[in-house]
Design a protein around this motif. Structure first.
Motif, short mmCIF file in Angstrom:
data_model
loop_
_atom_site.label_atom_id
_atom_site.label_comp_id
_atom_site.label_asym_id
_atom_site.label_seq_id
_atom_site.Cartn_x
_atom_site.Cartn_y
_atom_site.Cartn_z
N UNK A 38 34.72 20.60 8.30
CA UNK A 38 35.01 21.37 9.49
C UNK A 38 35.57 20.53 10.61
N UNK A 39 35.35 19.25 10.59
CA UNK A 39 36.09 18.34 11.43
C UNK A 39 35.52 17.85 12.74
N UNK A 40 34.66 18.53 13.44
CA UNK A 40 34.31 18.11 14.79
C UNK A 40 33.10 17.20 14.86
N UNK A 41 32.72 16.57 13.80
CA UNK A 41 31.56 15.66 13.81
C UNK A 41 32.01 14.25 14.11
N UNK A 42 31.14 13.48 14.78
CA UNK A 42 31.43 12.05 14.98
C UNK A 42 30.20 11.25 14.96
N UNK A 99 37.26 10.16 7.42
CA UNK A 99 38.16 11.20 7.94
C UNK A 99 38.28 12.36 6.96
N UNK A 100 38.38 12.06 5.67
CA UNK A 100 38.48 13.12 4.66
C UNK A 100 37.20 13.95 4.61
N UNK A 101 36.04 13.29 4.73
CA UNK A 101 34.76 14.01 4.71
C UNK A 101 34.65 14.93 5.92
N UNK A 102 35.08 14.42 7.08
CA UNK A 102 35.01 15.23 8.29
C UNK A 102 35.95 16.43 8.21
N UNK A 103 37.12 16.23 7.66
CA UNK A 103 38.08 17.32 7.52
C UNK A 103 37.54 18.38 6.56
N UNK A 104 36.89 17.94 5.51
CA UNK A 104 36.35 18.89 4.54
C UNK A 104 35.18 19.68 5.10
#
Length: 78
Positions: free
Chosen positions: A74-78, A67-72
């Motif tokens: 830009x966030x919209x990756x899964x 979650x921290x990596x995704x927030x850093x």
């Protein structure tokens, strides 16, 4: 004998017991007591409980890290 054969034989035995009227069906109170008894038995194994806790902690830690990596980034990756 493979697992599928064992399941089939056990299933036929269970069906026969129900047809004969000798099968036991738990009521909610009996099921609750059985589950509690099983939980108590498992909880006595400290090494097993420790392993369960460690596995849960690892899972939670890796989810937080993701979650921290995704927030850093830009966030919209899964």
């Amino acid at each position: 004998m493979d697992a599928e054969q064992q399941r089939a034989i056990a299933s036929r035995g269970g069906q026969a017991a129900h047809q004969k009227g000798t099968a036991h069906e738990f009521n909610s109170e009996e099921a609750r007591r059985a589950g509690q008894k099983g939980g108590e038995a498992v909880s006595r194994d400290r090494a097993h409980m420790s392993a369960i806790g460690r596995k849960g902690g690892e899972s939670r830690q890796s989810a937080n890290r993701l979650n921290k990596q995704q927030a850093a980034s830009g966030g919209n990756e899964q």
